[in-house]
Write a protein that holds these residues in place. Structure first.
Motif, PDB file in Angstrom:
ATOM      1  N   PRO A 509       0.799  -1.229   0.000  1.00 39.29           N
ATOM      2  CA  PRO A 509       0.000   0.000   0.000  1.00 39.29           C
ATOM      3  C   PRO A 509       0.839   1.290   0.000  1.00 39.29           C
ATOM      4  CG  PRO A 509       0.167  -0.845   2.218  1.00 39.29           C
ATOM      5  CD  PRO A 509       0.924  -1.807   1.351  1.00 39.29           C
ATOM      6  N   ASN A 510       2.150   1.167  -0.217  1.00 32.99           N
ATOM      7  CA  ASN A 510       3.025   2.340  -0.141  1.00 32.99           C
ATOM      8  C   ASN A 510       3.501   2.797  -1.513  1.00 32.99           C
ATOM      9  OD1 ASN A 510       2.999   2.135   2.770  1.00 32.99           O
ATOM     10  ND2 ASN A 510       4.414   0.416   2.547  1.00 32.99           N
ATOM     11  N   ALA A 511       2.724   2.496  -2.555  1.00 35.74           N
ATOM     12  CA  ALA A 511       3.146   2.816  -3.915  1.00 35.74           C
ATOM     13  C   ALA A 511       2.568   4.144  -4.387  1.00 35.74           C
ATOM     14  CB  ALA A 511       2.711   1.706  -4.857  1.00 35.74           C
ATOM     15  N   ILE A 512       3.222   4.702  -5.417  1.00 36.14           N
ATOM     16  CA  ILE A 512       2.715   5.924  -6.050  1.00 36.14           C
ATOM     17  C   ILE A 512       1.346   5.660  -6.656  1.00 36.14           C
ATOM     18  CG2 ILE A 512       3.073   7.452  -8.049  1.00 36.14           C
ATOM     19  CD1 ILE A 512       6.076   7.338  -7.411  1.00 36.14           C
ATOM     20  N   GLY A 513       1.172   4.489  -7.250  1.00 36.31           N
ATOM     21  CA  GLY A 513      -0.103   4.141  -7.874  1.00 36.31           C
ATOM     22  C   GLY A 513      -0.145   2.673  -8.227  1.00 36.31           C
ATOM     23  N   ASP A 514      -0.777   2.361  -9.370  1.00 31.28           N
ATOM     24  CA  ASP A 514      -0.923   0.964  -9.780  1.00 31.28           C
ATOM     25  C   ASP A 514      -0.425   0.733 -11.209  1.00 31.28           C
ATOM     26  OD1 ASP A 514      -3.108   2.604 -10.654  1.00 31.28           O
ATOM     27  OD2 ASP A 514      -4.189   0.800 -11.239  1.00 31.28           O
ATOM     28  N   MET A 515       0.411   1.666 -11.724  1.00 33.49           N
ATOM     29  CA  MET A 515       0.873   1.584 -13.115  1.00 33.49           C
ATOM     30  C   MET A 515       2.392   1.504 -13.199  1.00 33.49           C
ATOM     31  SD  MET A 515      -1.614   4.333 -15.050  1.00 33.49           S
ATOM     32  CE  MET A 515      -0.158   4.975 -15.829  1.00 33.49           C
ATOM     33  N   ARG A 516       3.028   0.786 -12.299  1.00 33.89           N
ATOM     34  CA  ARG A 516       4.487   0.777 -12.268  1.00 33.89           C
ATOM     35  C   ARG A 516       5.093   0.335 -13.591  1.00 33.89           C
ATOM     36  NH1 ARG A 516       8.285  -2.360  -7.823  1.00 33.89           N
ATOM     37  NH2 ARG A 516       7.945  -4.177  -9.144  1.00 33.89           N
ATOM     38  N   TYR A 517       4.475  -0.662 -14.237  1.00 35.91           N
ATOM     39  CA  TYR A 517       5.022  -1.196 -15.488  1.00 35.91           C
ATOM     40  C   TYR A 517       4.990  -0.175 -16.620  1.00 35.91           C
ATOM     41  CZ  TYR A 517       0.374  -1.972 -17.623  1.00 35.91           C
ATOM     42  OH  TYR A 517      -0.879  -1.816 -18.173  1.00 35.91           O
ATOM     43  N   ILE A 518       4.157   0.865 -16.478  1.00 33.91           N
ATOM     44  CA  ILE A 518       4.092   1.956 -17.462  1.00 33.91           C
ATOM     45  C   ILE A 518       4.890   3.162 -16.980  1.00 33.91           C
ATOM     46  CG2 ILE A 518       2.560   3.640 -18.580  1.00 33.91           C
ATOM     47  CD1 ILE A 518       0.330   1.527 -18.429  1.00 33.91           C
ATOM     48  N   THR A 519       4.652   3.552 -15.753  1.00 30.14           N
ATOM     49  CA  THR A 519       5.203   4.802 -15.229  1.00 30.14           C
ATOM     50  C   THR A 519       6.725   4.781 -15.142  1.00 30.14           C
ATOM     51  OG1 THR A 519       3.174   5.155 -13.968  1.00 30.14           O
ATOM     52  CG2 THR A 519       5.121   6.388 -13.278  1.00 30.14           C
ATOM     53  N   VAL A 520       7.311   3.666 -14.720  1.00 22.76           N
ATOM     54  CA  VAL A 520       8.770   3.610 -14.564  1.00 22.76           C
ATOM     55  C   VAL A 520       9.494   3.785 -15.895  1.00 22.76           C
ATOM     56  CG1 VAL A 520      10.707   2.141 -13.924  1.00 22.76           C
ATOM     57  CG2 VAL A 520       8.754   2.333 -12.385  1.00 22.76           C
ATOM     58  N   PRO A 521       9.204   2.980 -16.936  1.00 26.53           N
ATOM     59  CA  PRO A 521       9.930   3.196 -18.200  1.00 26.53           C
ATOM     60  C   PRO A 521       9.662   4.556 -18.826  1.00 26.53           C
ATOM     61  CG  PRO A 521       8.217   1.526 -18.475  1.00 26.53           C
ATOM     62  CD  PRO A 521       8.343   1.784 -17.009  1.00 26.53           C
ATOM     63  N   TYR A 522       8.448   5.056 -18.727  1.00 27.52           N
ATOM     64  CA  TYR A 522       8.142   6.372 -19.299  1.00 27.52           C
ATOM     65  C   TYR A 522       8.892   7.479 -18.557  1.00 27.52           C
ATOM     66  CZ  TYR A 522       4.760   5.659 -23.034  1.00 27.52           C
ATOM     67  OH  TYR A 522       4.177   5.351 -24.240  1.00 27.52           O
ATOM     68  N   SER A 523       8.995   7.359 -17.250  1.00 24.91           N
ATOM     69  CA  SER A 523       9.683   8.392 -16.461  1.00 24.91           C
ATOM     70  C   SER A 523      11.182   8.394 -16.745  1.00 24.91           C
ATOM     71  CB  SER A 523       9.429   8.166 -14.967  1.00 24.91           C
ATOM     72  OG  SER A 523       8.053   8.257 -14.676  1.00 24.91           O
ATOM     73  N   ILE A 524      11.777   7.201 -16.855  1.00 27.16           N
ATOM     74  CA  ILE A 524      13.206   7.105 -17.161  1.00 27.16           C
ATOM     75  C   ILE A 524      13.478   7.642 -18.560  1.00 27.16           C
ATOM     76  CG2 ILE A 524      15.064   5.451 -17.633  1.00 27.16           C
ATOM     77  CD1 ILE A 524      13.963   3.778 -15.301  1.00 27.16           C
ATOM     78  N   ALA A 525      12.605   7.265 -19.501  1.00 30.65           N
ATOM     79  CA  ALA A 525      12.775   7.738 -20.881  1.00 30.65           C
ATOM     80  C   ALA A 525      12.636   9.267 -20.957  1.00 30.65           C
ATOM     81  CB  ALA A 525      11.744   7.070 -21.789  1.00 30.65           C
ATOM     82  N   TRP A 526      11.670   9.809 -20.247  1.00 36.33           N
ATOM     83  CA  TRP A 526      11.468  11.271 -20.244  1.00 36.33           C
ATOM     84  C   TRP A 526      12.681  11.976 -19.639  1.00 36.33           C
ATOM     85  CZ3 TRP A 526      11.242  15.054 -16.485  1.00 36.33           C
ATOM     86  CH2 TRP A 526      10.728  16.295 -16.872  1.00 36.33           C
ATOM     87  N   LEU A 527      13.187  11.437 -18.527  1.00 35.54           N
ATOM     88  CA  LEU A 527      14.346  12.029 -17.868  1.00 35.54           C
ATOM     89  C   LEU A 527      15.562  12.001 -18.801  1.00 35.54           C
ATOM     90  CD1 LEU A 527      15.671  13.147 -15.250  1.00 35.54           C
ATOM     91  CD2 LEU A 527      16.232  10.767 -14.681  1.00 35.54           C
ATOM     92  N   GLY A 528      15.808  10.864 -19.425  1.00 39.10           N
ATOM     93  CA  GLY A 528      16.928  10.764 -20.359  1.00 39.10           C
ATOM     94  C   GLY A 528      16.792  11.739 -21.514  1.00 39.10           C
ATOM     95  N   PHE A 529      15.595  11.822 -22.068  1.00 44.61           N
ATOM     96  CA  PHE A 529      15.330  12.715 -23.201  1.00 44.61           C
ATOM     97  C   PHE A 529      15.561  14.173 -22.822  1.00 44.61           C
ATOM     98  CE2 PHE A 529      12.350  15.284 -25.742  1.00 44.61           C
ATOM     99  CZ  PHE A 529      12.775  14.950 -27.025  1.00 44.61           C
ATOM    100  N   LYS A 530      15.046  14.588 -21.661  1.00 42.02           N
ATOM    101  CA  LYS A 530      15.167  15.989 -21.233  1.00 42.02           C
ATOM    102  C   LYS A 530      16.606  16.347 -20.863  1.00 42.02           C
ATOM    103  CE  LYS A 530      10.887  17.162 -21.795  1.00 42.02           C
ATOM    104  NZ  LYS A 530      10.512  18.137 -22.841  1.00 42.02           N
ATOM    105  N   LEU A 531      17.395  15.358 -20.422  1.00 40.82           N
ATOM    106  CA  LEU A 531      18.801  15.612 -20.067  1.00 40.82           C
ATOM    107  C   LEU A 531      19.737  15.375 -21.256  1.00 40.82           C
ATOM    108  CD1 LEU A 531      19.013  13.924 -16.533  1.00 40.82           C
ATOM    109  CD2 LEU A 531      18.805  16.366 -17.051  1.00 40.82           C
ATOM    110  N   ASN A 532      19.125  15.152 -22.429  1.00 40.64           N
ATOM    111  CA  ASN A 532      19.908  14.895 -23.641  1.00 40.64           C
ATOM    112  C   ASN A 532      20.844  13.705 -23.457  1.00 40.64           C
ATOM    113  OD1 ASN A 532      20.533  15.420 -26.320  1.00 40.64           O
ATOM    114  ND2 ASN A 532      22.228  16.786 -25.804  1.00 40.64           N
ATOM    115  N   TYR A 533      20.384  12.743 -22.631  1.00 41.55           N
ATOM    116  CA  TYR A 533      21.115  11.497 -22.359  1.00 41.55           C
ATOM    117  C   TYR A 533      22.527  11.770 -21.833  1.00 41.55           C
ATOM    118  CZ  TYR A 533      17.178  10.051 -25.174  1.00 41.55           C
ATOM    119  OH  TYR A 533      15.891   9.881 -25.657  1.00 41.55           O
TER     120      TYR A 533
END
Length: 774
Positions: A509-533
């Motif tokens: 019950p201590n999770a951000i939500g119920d979409m970890r399989y979506i949210t984690v890869p999208y967040s990492i990809a967004w971070l990499g993209f915004k930091l120009n890798y």
């Protein structure tokens, strides 16, 4: 199988669960860890794919409405796998009663029955881990069009002896029931996959055949004609499981209809044999029956039926029959059936047949071979590269690449020859640092998008599509560079980034939500993209962790990412939308009002630290040293036991038990071991570890005895050597060449190596018998 082996397997599973409980974040429970372990077994065996471990149990006044522990909805919507678990934490295997088994299966069946009706999804909490699946089953048109089979798996670490129903019809859909108990899992751990067995005779199908009488020890070929309806029935039950796993992975089997095949079935059934090339199949063995009235031979049963070419033909026949409701009694399919006789190399030969049978496809045999070469290189790197110790720790660890399923377990057996060595192996190779081909693809593909020309071929939407699809894209577009130590270190940095993000996301019950399989890869990809890798991957590798600032920022990104995808997904089908490129393109444009300047200290410098690239020779040398260290870690008395055991049981050849004798003597006298001896020693140790690991159990006692003796032994120094030389010059008890050897040590003509110290000790013991005292 005997009870001893089964109980050991059961204990190993329980130990793995307890180990994961310690390393995983708060909220994980033993039942879900067990479910994850079982689903990984089934996925590796090709019995499911792209699974999600989740938990939902709905309880009302009427009792338990449904229970789900995991699911898999295939990309083409043709197959839905539902998993429901019975787990017990007892120290021994327990029986599962028929009543408990049927009750548990019915709970999963209720979920499916209710979910295909649109109103039921409104009764499921949006925060539930199965809300997305219920939405998809109720509202996605492709489900109604393509869903062919539903498999409900009852999984348990108990013993299921009861006969359970095997199939059913629910709301017009064919539902198959499978029981996966501790016995099935044990067999799967040994065989790596459970063969499909087809009984044509029992089903009433006639499959006439002729044999190629040419004799050889590797295979035997048959030509056969299989009725289209027989192929359709088999496909309805097994689906993509019929297709050999390499083909299914690399050629992206979709199960869709080939319009040419459909047209022939609908308009010119009698021409099907003429127009179609047929299918190629491999098998372990077949049973032949004699047809009446001198009609020749027919295939009655087939064990381990695998289609290596012709998957689309099979799927097209089935879907045309099912959707167009057409009589296919005049459809017959030619079959080339290869019986693989070489049991030792069965899987390898079947894999090669599959590759060569599909060389006309997009992924050729040469592509597959180069990818295998990269996998082997990566395996070598993972066994020879040591990760820097974590802050506050003094020992180094390794990231263990499991090129094929079971390698980690087998290496733990090979190297953990007794309790002390097993503890050392676990410390140096933590279970949470073991990764597979599929997880490697996820770690790397999630971080940086890749284009093939103007086409986006790698991105988080590909990761969300599931392990098989993502892995195939990784092989095709993101694994063409030969891995070296720098590539490996960056890959592990990506692994640390991904796994750390998952921990930051949390578990209910201590999770951000119920979409970890979506949210984690999208967040990492967004971070990499915004930091120009430009994230400093080498810094992550050196520290083996993320900074607190980066973890905090990931939490902020994931919280906003989850909310945005849920808000913007059309029809609340966020799982389906996240698989589409348009979703990633939309996400890339967002800034989320997140300040990334605080991460500057974690970015690459304009003048990055110089990193040394190891040559293949250096990597090979490190691998050789690791092998030699393993051989030398076996006490010479243990090598003697191995020699005697090999001779007495005939489990070792004359050459091998003679080699055990040679290795024992060389280790005892600290002499150099040749490459041939090293290679043979590895083979011998693997045989012993597999057949009689008890030979290693008293090895600690041998070393302890040796240490006690060493404590009482004097150290060989030049001062002591001078005393020996002076004493023997007067008493003449050493042979002339031995005296000369000691004199050479004293005069510096020979160096005081460990080997020479050992020889000096032998000379010391000789003169002690004649009264020399230090």
């Amino acid at each position: 199988m005997n009870n001893k082996e089964l109980n050991k397997f059961y204990i190993d599973i329980q130990e793995e669960i307890n180990s994961n409980l310690i390393s995983e974040e708060e909220g994980t429970n033993p039942e879900q860890i067990f479910t994850e372990i079982v689903l990984s077994f089934l996925a590796d065996a090709g019995e499911t794919e792209n699974y999600r471990v989740c938990y939902d149990e709905k309880i009302s006044k009427r009792g338990v409405e449904h229970k789900i522990n995991g699911y898999s909805l295939y990309e083409n919507y043709e197959t839905l796998d539902l998993f429901v678990t019975i787990y017990n934490s007892d120290e021994t295997v327990q029986s599962v009663t028929k009543g408990d088994a049927e009750k548990t299966i019915d709970r999963a069946a209720k979920f499916f029955r209710n979910s295909i009706y649109k109103d039921y999804v409104n009764e499921i909490e949006e925060s539930s881990e199965i809300f997305d699946l219920a939405q998809t089953l109720a509202n996605v048109p492709e489900v109604k069009e393509f869903l062919t089979r539903v498999n409900i798996f009852l999984i348990s670490n108990g013993d299921i002896k009861a006969d359970l129903k095997t199939s059913d019809k629910i709301a017009g859909y064919t539902v198959f029931y499978r029981a996966i108990d501790i016995n099935y899992l044990f067999n799967l751990s040994v065989k790596s996959r459970m063969p499909i067995e087809i009984d044509f005779e029992k089903s009433g199908y006639k499959v006439p055949c002729i044999v190629n009488e040419t004799e050889n020890s590797d295979y035997q070929s048959w030509l056969a004609i299989i009725p289209g309806i027989a192929l359709a029935d088999i496909y309805e039950e097994y689906g993509a499981r019929l297709l050999e796993q390499n083909v299914r992975s690399f050629l992206q089997f979709t199960g869709k209809i080939n319009n040419g095949i459909r047209k022939t079935i609908l308009g010119e059934q009698h021409m099907f044999m003429a127009y179609n090339n047929g299918i190629a199949v491999t098998a372990e063995e077949i049973t032949i029956c004699i047809l009446p009235n001198n009609q020749g031979k027919a295939i009655a049963q087939v064990k381990d039926f695998q289609i290596v070419n012709g998957g689309q033909t099979t799927a097209s026949i089935y879907h045309t029959w099912k959707k167009d409701k057409v009589d296919i009694s005049k459809v017959f399919v030619p079959v080339k059936l290869t019986i693989v006789k070489d049991r030792k190399n069965f899987s390898e030969i079947v894999g090669r047949i599959a590759e060569y049978a599909n060389t006309q496809n997009k992924v050729s045999a040469s592509d597959l071979s180069s990818n295998k070469e990269n996998h082997v290189l990566l395996e070598k790197l993972s066994r020879t590269i040591w990760a820097p110790p974590l802050t506050g720790e003094t020992y180094q660890t390794r990231w263990f690449f499991e090129r094929s399923r079971g390698q980690y377990k087998n290496e733990r057996i090979r190297f953990g020859l007794n309790p002390t060595k097993r503890k050392q192996f676990d410390k140096q190779n933590p279970r949470n640092q073991m990764f597979t081909k599929e997880s490697l693809a996820k770690f790397i593909n999630a971080y940086e998008e890749v284009y093939n020309g103007k086409k986006l071929v790698i991105g988080p939407h590909i990761v969300v599509r599931g392990s098989q699809k993502n892995y195939a894209q990784f092989l095709n577009y993101n694994f063409n560079k030969k891995p070296d130590n720098i590539w490996f270190e960056d890959a592990i940095a990506n692994a640390i980034l991904f796994s750390s993000a998952e921990k930051v996301y949390g578990v209910k019950p201590n999770a951000i939500g119920d979409m970890r399989y979506i949210t984690v890869p999208y967040s990492i990809a967004w971070l990499g993209f915004k930091l120009n890798y430009k994230l400093d991957l080498y810094k992550i590798w050196k520290e083996q962790s993320l900074s607190d600032i980066l973890k905090s920022k990931l939490h902020e990104i994931m919280s906003k990412m989850e909310e945005l995808i849920k808000t913007k997904a059309p029809g609340s089908l966020y799982g389906e939308w996240a698989k589409k490129e348009e979703c990633w393109n939309f996400i890339k444009e967002q800034n989320f009002h997140i300040d990334l300047d605080v991460l500057k200290s974690g970015l690459e410098n304009k003048t990055p630290e110089k990193r040394k690239k190891l040559s293949e020779d250096e990597t090979q040398q490190a691998e050789t040293e690791a092998s030699l260290n393993r051989l030398k870690s076996i006490h010479f008395k243990t090598w003697k036991k191995i020699e005697n055991w090999g001779r007495e049981t005939s489990n070792l050849s004359q050459y091998q038990f003679d080699m055990a004798y040679t290795l024992g003597n060389k280790i005892k006298s600290n002499r150099a071991i040749t490459d041939i001896e090293r290679n043979q020693g590895e083979i011998i140790l693997n045989i012993v570890a597999d057949q009689n690991a008890e030979l290693f159990y008293d090895m600690d006692e041998f070393f302890n005895e040796e240490q006690k003796v060493e404590i009482n032994e004097v150290e060989i120094t030049l001062d002591l050597i001078e005393k020996i030389v002076q004493w023997d010059k007067k008493n003449k008890r050493l042979d002339a060449y031995k005296y000369g050897f000691m004199a050479d040590l004293l005069n510096g003509k020979k160096t005081l190596t460990e080997r020479n110290k050992f020889l000096a000790k032998l000379n010391l013991k000789t003169i002690e018998k004649f009264g020399f005292r230090n």
